[in-house]
Every structure is written in structure tokens, then in C-alpha cells.
Write an enzyme that holds these catalytic residues in place. Structure first.
Site, PDB file in Angstrom:
ATOM      1  N   GLU A 108      35.883  46.289  60.945  1.00 52.74           N
ATOM      2  CA  GLU A 108      37.317  46.307  60.628  1.00 52.74           C
ATOM      3  C   GLU A 108      37.504  45.896  59.180  1.00 52.74           C
ATOM      4  OE1 GLU A 108      39.056  43.398  63.217  1.00 52.74           O
ATOM      5  OE2 GLU A 108      38.149  44.294  64.987  1.00 52.74           O
ATOM      6  N   LYS A 110      38.918  43.467  56.398  1.00 55.89           N
ATOM      7  CA  LYS A 110      39.300  42.056  56.349  1.00 55.89           C
ATOM      8  C   LYS A 110      40.592  41.985  55.544  1.00 55.89           C
ATOM      9  CE  LYS A 110      37.410  37.477  55.502  1.00 55.89           C
ATOM     10  NZ  LYS A 110      38.618  36.902  54.944  1.00 55.89           N
ATOM     11  N   ASP A 112      43.759  40.562  53.681  1.00 49.80           N
ATOM     12  CA  ASP A 112      43.853  39.391  52.819  1.00 49.80           C
ATOM     13  C   ASP A 112      45.270  38.828  52.838  1.00 49.80           C
ATOM     14  OD1 ASP A 112      43.019  37.466  51.122  1.00 49.80           O
ATOM     15  OD2 ASP A 112      42.925  38.740  49.341  1.00 49.80           O
ATOM     16  N   TYR A 220      44.220  41.637  65.187  1.00 52.88           N
ATOM     17  CA  TYR A 220      42.815  42.050  65.321  1.00 52.88           C
ATOM     18  C   TYR A 220      42.015  41.286  66.354  1.00 52.88           C
ATOM     19  CZ  TYR A 220      42.865  38.365  61.748  1.00 52.88           C
ATOM     20  OH  TYR A 220      43.113  37.228  61.052  1.00 52.88           O
ATOM     21  N   LYS A 307      32.180  40.118  52.298  1.00 51.93           N
ATOM     22  CA  LYS A 307      33.264  40.113  51.300  1.00 51.93           C
ATOM     23  C   LYS A 307      32.917  41.010  50.128  1.00 51.93           C
ATOM     24  CE  LYS A 307      35.365  36.116  50.908  1.00 51.93           C
ATOM     25  NZ  LYS A 307      36.651  35.428  51.073  1.00 51.93           N
ATOM     26  N   CYS A 401      56.517  26.753  18.570  1.00 49.45           N
ATOM     27  CA  CYS A 401      56.874  28.070  19.100  1.00 49.45           C
ATOM     28  C   CYS A 401      56.411  29.163  18.131  1.00 49.45           C
ATOM     29  CB  CYS A 401      58.388  28.147  19.305  1.00 49.45           C
ATOM     30  SG  CYS A 401      58.916  29.793  19.816  1.00 49.45           S
ATOM     31  N   CYS A 404      59.945  30.741  16.695  1.00 49.09           N
ATOM     32  CA  CYS A 404      60.939  30.003  15.902  1.00 49.09           C
ATOM     33  C   CYS A 404      60.382  28.722  15.272  1.00 49.09           C
ATOM     34  CB  CYS A 404      62.167  29.689  16.753  1.00 49.09           C
ATOM     35  SG  CYS A 404      61.856  28.436  17.997  1.00 49.09           S
ATOM     36  N   CYS A 419      59.321  26.214  24.740  1.00 48.57           N
ATOM     37  CA  CYS A 419      60.038  26.078  23.482  1.00 48.57           C
ATOM     38  C   CYS A 419      61.450  25.604  23.838  1.00 48.57           C
ATOM     39  CB  CYS A 419      60.105  27.412  22.743  1.00 48.57           C
ATOM     40  SG  CYS A 419      61.323  27.372  21.400  1.00 48.57           S
ATOM     41  N   CYS A 425      66.154  30.583  19.531  1.00 51.90           N
ATOM     42  CA  CYS A 425      64.864  31.275  19.583  1.00 51.90           C
ATOM     43  C   CYS A 425      65.087  32.700  20.112  1.00 51.90           C
ATOM     44  CB  CYS A 425      63.921  30.479  20.477  1.00 51.90           C
ATOM     45  SG  CYS A 425      62.287  31.188  20.643  1.00 51.90           S
TER      46      CYS A 425
HETATM   47  S1  IVH Z   1      38.501  37.891  63.286  1.00 50.45           S
HETATM   48  C1  IVH Z   1      36.933  34.092  65.430  1.00 50.45           C
HETATM   49  N1  IVH Z   1      39.210  40.025  61.966  1.00 50.45           N
HETATM   50  O1  IVH Z   1      39.577  36.137  57.926  1.00 50.45           O
HETATM   51  C2  IVH Z   1      37.206  34.953  64.267  1.00 50.45           C
HETATM   52  N2  IVH Z   1      39.572  37.908  60.955  1.00 50.45           N
HETATM   53  O2  IVH Z   1      37.506  34.290  57.106  1.00 50.45           O
HETATM   54  C3  IVH Z   1      38.588  35.485  64.287  1.00 50.45           C
HETATM   55  N3  IVH Z   1      40.709  38.024  58.780  1.00 50.45           N
HETATM   56  O3  IVH Z   1      40.837  33.342  59.613  1.00 50.45           O
HETATM   57  C4  IVH Z   1      38.900  36.232  63.077  1.00 50.45           C
HETATM   58  N4  IVH Z   1      40.877  40.214  58.713  1.00 50.45           N
HETATM   59  O4  IVH Z   1      42.512  35.099  58.863  1.00 50.45           O
HETATM   60  C5  IVH Z   1      39.146  38.678  61.955  1.00 50.45           C
HETATM   61  N5  IVH Z   1      39.827  42.004  60.924  1.00 50.45           N
HETATM   62  C6  IVH Z   1      39.765  40.676  60.930  1.00 50.45           C
HETATM   63  C7  IVH Z   1      40.254  39.899  59.859  1.00 50.45           C
HETATM   64  C8  IVH Z   1      40.144  38.507  59.903  1.00 50.45           C
HETATM   65  C9  IVH Z   1      41.143  39.071  58.082  1.00 50.45           C
HETATM   66  C10 IVH Z   1      40.820  36.626  58.329  1.00 50.45           C
HETATM   67  C11 IVH Z   1      41.324  35.667  59.367  1.00 50.45           C
HETATM   68  C12 IVH Z   1      40.267  34.598  59.488  1.00 50.45           C
HETATM   69  C13 IVH Z   1      39.547  34.754  58.192  1.00 50.45           C
HETATM   70  C14 IVH Z   1      38.138  34.250  58.318  1.00 50.45           C
END
Ligand code: IVH
Length: 708
Positions: A108, A110, A112, A220, A307, A401, A404, A419, A425
Site C-alpha cells: 500500500e 504510506k 503522509d 488502511y 520509506k 532592514c 530601509c 523590521c 519601509c
Molecule cells: S498500517 C500496526 N498502513 O505510518 C501498523 N500505516 O510509521 C498499522 N501509515 O502510524 C499501520 N500509511 O500513521 C499502515 N498504508 C498504511 C499507512 C500507514 C501511512 C502511517 C500510520 C502509522 C505510521 C507508521
């Protein structure tokens, strides 16, 4: 009949909400949606007995504030192990397969943002909690209810009676850009990235503010006792059917190669996504295998986050320039040798402030690493010291500044230099005038940044008040203008005299007084004179006004130059008073109320009555409350708290007497006299911290026990 209509409207609105926000596939026009919503709101106002905290109408949020209560997670919110290396990821997969044999993975994105746990009981949202320390989080339900992609009620009928679903509250780039543009215009500090903005928004005290910020929510992970699924994939497909927004950018991978392909694809493809991502999460699909693998102290052994490396480039700093904002804030900016980074050519990068520059020991001529992380504006993350010239000297931050020449100052608690020469200014003066004419302020059409600079440089305007003395003959001869534009501008300036008071107040450009704050101030104080006369203590009584804003307001009105501008604007005929038509009297002015229980009229009507007579409604019992208006069945916990704080408790009749002006409002009181007896099964539990017991089912291994 009415009840059925309310329920039908709620069902319809939820359906169309879902089609619009989850499926991205609206079936009806905005107008039709708004018409239904208005009908629902009217019916709910007239029939408070059918109130429901999960009605789609609550998505607009409330301006009332409340402290967050702490809730204990029924299943802890764990973190994930993470890695930046494909080799480490392969080792992780090898370890799993040594223990459990070949198995499938779900890959999946991740997301942010900031983690959220949603609890559903019998298909209705009952709790939304932040991760907190993983064991306890904040109850942010009121705020999360405003997020349109979060279902308030589930679809279908095969969802478990009680379960939690976890995911991420995200701020899409479009919302983030809009928010920061607004903050910049208000002289407020910008959010560094969408993640901080999402987390900050979720902790807002006013859910009305949250509702405006355009958050999104992707889920998720399910958690619950004895969930009827064998695999993660299956559970998410079901969750999608129940109405949750589940990413369709995920995939079942049977082999390490397929996992690698997924990662490689999204490492570049993610740049085209409308929301921020920072990696890929690789999860074992089969719940039985997950159970076998178990957990470490902090994280599951069946999932890991890979990551993405922030894209980096190495380039030289040619020079550092300094920008002066409308509020006088100085921002150092690095001018770089142009370099290609994540598909765009980067020429400039912010250096934030003096401390940040000193921390990185950045010097002109240095080769520096430039990164685009979650941030939109590239930032400098380090210096390649091996390439630093031998004669290089530490950078001396400016002390005056750059425009000015006025010596710079630092305000307590602020990293930036300022400033202080507000009235002399150039960029500050021009910035303030540009702010004043903005659409959301005085909305003076035909005047843009360039024209303002032209007017300033030709000595025609020095302050916003000068705009109202301009004549068409003065403008017409200026380059790029001419008689017609000149007349349009003058007409537009004249029209701005009708702009309502809250927008005029916003236009003055008082530091930290944004559009919403200006609205609250105008509502609370009604006239500019009242705002100007208010003490610090009185200012912080208004909604959303804290010490920092109060001080900025006091400082603004202590400045003789500003007072002179206001005198001239007043003489020109600008609106310095809120329209009073909605006010019936001032009988309750300056008093705060909490309305609780049932009355002869609806609670909304009670609140409207209080506001119509100048009073203010608060959501929670606290030291700021002057009166509790207690009706039948008021919760005993609220009552107890009110008594403890010595808050005066009145009933509906007494409130009416106060409005009519013959109540002895300052008479001593014994607290409970006029309050109906609370029922033994009153709603006390609603106001207490939820202490949920930990389940002791077989499912524990999937969701370990919450321990302290
Ligand atoms: S699973 C037990 N799936 O990443 C683990 N986490 O670094 C449950 N996050 O706290 C998390 N996308 O806030 C999971 N597809 C994804 C995610 C995800 C972002 C975040 C989440 C977690 C953090 C961990």
C-alpha cells in the site's frame, strides 16, 4: 412524518456525500445537494428532539470550543518498523518466509498525514481518536465528523456491531496550498508541510475551522474482536463496501520481485498524486500468518514501511537575499545555481531564519544539499563541507532592514527577525495596501500589485487611507492606466465603502487577525470602537482570541499612525460597525452561557435567543462560563462540575427574566435550587473519559492488549 422526512434527507445526503467525496462521482448538482441540506437543517432546528450527532448537517462544524478528552485505545496504535533500503526489506521478507513459509503481501502507499482510529458501533461513528502515545489518544470526534470522506453511518448490513478502523487524515496539496496562501496573507506562520497542517488542523478547537480546511481520510487497517475475515485484502474490500475511502492504489504481491516493482513504480508515480506519500507499507495478507508472527514491543512483525528517500540535489549557493513581508518579517532566501530536482528546476530555497542558517552553518559559496521532502518549497538540509573554500567565513546575519536600513528586532518566542519600521519601509507599506484591497478584504478591483507599486512610487499613496483621496485625473496619466481604468478604479474604491465591518477589520492587516478572527471579533464587539476600547482580558473573551492575537491587537491600536489611518477611513465612510439587524437587545452582552437539558423550546432556539440578546454560547462547562441554563434531564456530571466551579445555574424562566431586564443577575445563589433532579441514568458517562476494557478474545494476537 417529520421524523421520516428527516431520516430520508439524512440518508439521501449521506449517499450523495459518499458519491461525491469517496467515489468522486457526483450524481446530483451542488444546488440540489444544498437545497436538501437546507431543508434538513431547518427541520432539525425546528425539531431538536430528533437531533443526531452523526447527522450529515453537523459536517459544517461548530464554532464552540471544547477541550479534548483523553481516550484509551481499545487496541494500541502501534508504529511500523521502517527502512530506506531494499536489502533490508528483502531481509525482512526472508525472515517472515523462514518462519511462515511463502506468503502473500499487500503493498500500500504510506500516506503522509496523521494517524486516526475510528470506532463504529452498530454502523455509526462513535469515536475518532488520534494516535497520541499509542495507548491513549485525543478524542477528536467533532473535528473528524467534518471530514466529508469519513462515513458517519455505514452502508449495507454486514458490518460488525463494534469495530475500529484505522487510517490517515490527510491534507491534499490543493487544500494545503490554499491554507498556506491564506495564512501568508494574514501574516500567520506557514505550515511546513501537509502532514503538520493535517495534524495541526485536527487539534483545532473549533470544528468549523476544521470543516473549512479540506481534510481527507483514507483507511488502511481494521481492528476488532473476531472479525470475520481471513485476509487483510478481503477486510479492506469489505470496508470499501461499507463506505470507507480505501485506496485503490494497492496490490497483492506474491513475490519479492512484485514488491520491488510496486515500490519502483510509486517512487516516481507518487509525484503526480494529489496528496503526500512518503513510502510504501508492505503487510502480510493472511491473518493466520500475522498471528503466527506476532509483535515486537512497538511494532508488528508482519508489516514494514519502506520509506522513499527525499529527492536530493547538490548545488551551490550564489548569494542570500532577504525578503521583507507585510508584517516586517524577514525571510532569508538562498539563490542557487539552478538544479534539477524531482522534475523541476530549483533556483531558490528558503533558509527560514537566522537560527536555521546558523544551525546548518550555511555560507554563500557553499555546495549544499537541496531536498524536496513533504515540503513544497525546497529546503537546504546540509552543506558538503569537503567542498567549502578554505577562506570561507561564517555568515553574519543582517542586523538592519535590507530595504530601509532600520535595525531589526526579535520578538519573544519568534524565530524570525522583524523590521519595526512599519510606516516607512516600502515592502511593508505596499504589502499592507495589497492586503487591504484583496478580494476577501475591501475587494477593490482594478488595483493589483503593480499598480499599487506605481501609486506608491509616484507619491500618490502612502497608507490605505490615501486610496480614498485619489482622483481619476491623478491616475489616468500613469503608465498602463488611462482614463477608463482610472475611472473604474475610483468607482471600485467608492464601492468598497459598503464592504461590511468584518472584512474592513480584516483589511486593516492587524498581525494574526485573519478573516475568521476578524469575523469573531466583529461578532463579539460589534463596533471598531469597542474593539479599540477592549482590554487584554476583554479581548481574550472573544471566540478564538488568545493572548498572542490580543497582544497584536493592542499593539496595533497603540500606534498613533494606525489611529490616524482609522480616523481618515472613518471620515471616508467605511463600515466600522456590524449590522445590528439580527440583534434584539444587549441584555445578555458580555455573558457566557452553557445550555443543557430539555426546555419548552428547542436547544437551538434557546441558543439563538441568547445570541439575539448579545450573550455567547459555550459548549463545555469551564471557568469561562457565567451561567448554566439547566433544563430537564441535564447531565449530572455537568451539574457537578458547574457546582464545583461555583457557576450560577438558572432555568429557562430566569433566562427570560434576564432578557426582559428584571432578573437579579448578581444575587447570590445556592446552585441547585432551580434545577430539576438529574435522572439516575443521566448522561454522565458522556462527559467522562471513556475507559474501555481490553477484550480477551482470540483476536488479541492480531491486535495486542493495551498495556501501560
Ligand atoms: S498500517 C500496526 N498502513 O505510518 C501498523 N500505516 O510509521 C498499522 N501509515 O502510524 C499501520 N500509511 O500513521 C499502515 N498504508 C498504511 C499507512 C500507514 C501511512 C502511517 C500510520 C502509522 C505510521 C507508521
Amino acid at each position: 412524518m417529520i421524523r421520516e422526512r428527516i431520516e430520508e434527507l439524512r440518508r439521501q445526503l449521506e449517499l450523495h456525500n459518499y458519491k461525491y467525496y469517496v467515489e468522486n462521482n457526483p450524481e446530483i448538482s451542488d444546488f440540489e445537494f444544498d437545497t436538501m441540506m437546507r431543508e434538513l437543517q431547518d427541520l432539525e432546528r425546528a425539531h431538536p428532539e430528533y437531533a443526531d450527532p452523526n447527522s450529515p448537517s453537523v459536517r459544517v462544524g461548530s464554532d464552540l470550543t471544547s477541550e479534548f478528552r483523553t481516550v484509551r485505545h481499545r487496541y494500541p496504535m502501534l508504529s511500523l518498523g521502517n527502512t530506506y533500503s531494499l536489502d533490508e526489506l528483502h531481509e525482512f521478507i526472508d525472515r517472515i518466509e523462514r518462519e511462515a513459509g511463502p506468503t502473500d503481501y499487500v503493498c500500500e502507499l504510506k500516506f503522509d498525514g496523521t494517524a486516526i482510529s475510528l470506532t463504529y458501533d452498530n454502523g455509526s461513528l462513535t469515536l475518532a481518536a488520534t494516535r497520541g502515545d499509542g495507548v491513549q489518544g485525543d478524542d477528536v470526534t467533532a473535528n473528524v465528523r467534518t471530514v466529508r470522506s469519513v462515513p458517519l453511518h455505514l452502508r449495507g448490513n454486514d458490518y460488525p456491531a463494534h469495530f475500529e478502523i484505522r487510517g490517515e487524515i490527510l491534507m491534499p496539496y490543493a487544500s494545503f496550498d490554499r491554507l498556506n496562501a491564506e495564512r501568508e496573507a494574514n501574516g500567520e506562520p506557514l505550515f511546513a508541510n501537509p502532514r503538520n497542517a493535517a495534524a495541526g488542523t485536527l487539534k483545532q478547537q473549533s470544528s468549523a475551522v476544521v470543516a473549512r480546511r479540506g481534510l481527507d481520510c483514507t483507511l488502511y487497517q481494521l481492528a476488532g474482536d473476531n472479525l470475520p475475515f481471513k485476509t487483510h485484502w478481503e477486510s479492506l474490500q469489505k470496508a470499501r463496501e461499507w463506505g470507507f475511502k480505501i485506496s485503490d492504489r494497492m496490490r497483492i504481491c506474491h513475490t519479492v520481485n512484485e514488491v520491488d516493482d510496486f515500490i519502483r513504480h510509486w517512487d516516481t508515480a507518487r509525484h503526480a498524486l494529489p496528496f503526500p506519500t512518503d513510502g510504501v507499507v508492505i503487510k502480510v495478507n493472511d491473518f493466520a500468518v500475522r498471528r503466527q508472527l506476532g509483535f515486537t514491543a512497538k511494532a508488528p512483525k508482519w508489516a514494514v514501511a519502506y520509506k522513499f528517500k527525499a529527492e536530493q540535489a547538490l548545488t551551490r549557493i550564489d548569494s542570500v537575499s532577504f525578503q521583507v513581508g507585510r508584517t516586517g518579517a524577514i525571510t532569508p532566501v538562498a539563490n542557487l545555481e539552478p538544479v534539477l530536482l524531482a522534475g523541476t528546476t530549483v533556483r531558490r530555497a528558503t533558509l527560514h531564519n537566522a537560527e536555521q542558517m546558523a544551525r546548518l552553518d550555511i555560507r554563500p559559496g557553499d555546495m549544499v544539499y537541496v531536498e524536496k521532502g513533504g515540503e513544497i518549497i525546497p529546503k537546504i538540509t546540509g552543506v558538503d563541507l569537503s567542498q567549502r573554500p578554505a577562506d570561507s567565513q561564517p555568515f553574519r546575519y543582517i542586523t538592519v532592514c535590507p530595504v530601509c536600513g532600520t535595525p531589526l528586532v526579535r520578538y519573544e518566542g519568534e524565530a524570525k527577525h522583524y523590521c519595526p519600521n512599519q510606516s516607512g519601509c516600502r515592502p511593508q507599506i505596499i504589502g499592507r495596501i495589497i492586503h487591504f484591497i484583496r478580494r476577501k478584504a475591501l475587494d477593490i478591483e482594478g488595483l493589483g500589485e503593480e499598480t499599487i507599486e506605481l501609486l506608491y512610487d509616484n507619491g500618490l499613496v502612502r497608507t490605505v487611507a490615501d486610496l480614498y483621496d485619489l482622483r481619476a485625473e491623478q491616475l489616468a496619466p500613469l503608465p498602463r492606466l488611462g482614463a477608463k481604468s482610472a475611472e473604474n478604479i475610483i468607482r471600485s474604491i467608492q464601492r468598497s465603502k459598503e464592504v461590511p465591518f468584518p472584512r474592513v477589520l480584516f483589511g486593516l492587516g492587524i498581525r494574526f487577525v485573519g478573516e475568521t478572527t476578524a469575523k469573531y471579533l466583529a461578532e463579539h464587539f460589534r463596533t471598531l470602537d469597542a474593539v479599540m476600547a477592549a482590554s487584554r482580558e476583554e479581548l481574550v473573551q472573544a471566540e478564538e482570541i488568545g493572548d498572542r492575537i490580543a497582544d497584536a491587537i493592542l499593539e496595533y491600536f497603540a500606534d498613533e499612525t494606525n489611529l490616524e489611518i482609522i480616523r481618515r477611513l472613518r471620515a471616508a465612510g467605511l463600515q466600522f460597525e456590524a449590522t445590528t439587524s439580527e440583534r434584539s437587545s444587549e441584555a445578555l452582552a458580555g455573558k457566557s452561557f452553557v445550555v443543557s437539558g430539555r426546555f419548552s423550546r428547542s436547544r437551538d432556539e434557546m441558543k439563538a435567543l441568547i445570541e439575539a440578546h448579545g450573550g455567547r454560547n459555550l459548549a463545555a462547562v469551564s471557568g469561562n462560563v457565567d451561567y448554566i441554563v439547566a433544563g430537564e434531564k441535564m447531565g449530572p456530571a455537568k451539574l457537578k462540575k458547574a457546582e464545583k466551579l461555583g457557576i450560577r445555574i438558572i432555568d429557562e424562566e430566569e433566562l427570560l427574566r434576564m432578557i426582559e431586564g428584571n432578573a437579579a443577575t448578581d444575587a447570590p445563589q445556592d446552585g441547585t435550587q432551580s434545577v430539576p433532579e438529574p435522572l439516575p441514568n443521566g448522561s454522565a458517562a458522556q462527559t467522562e473519559t471513556t475507559e474501555k476494557s481490553t477484550p480477551d478474545s482470540a483476536q488479541q494476537e492480531l491486535f495486542p492488549k493495551t498495556t501501560n
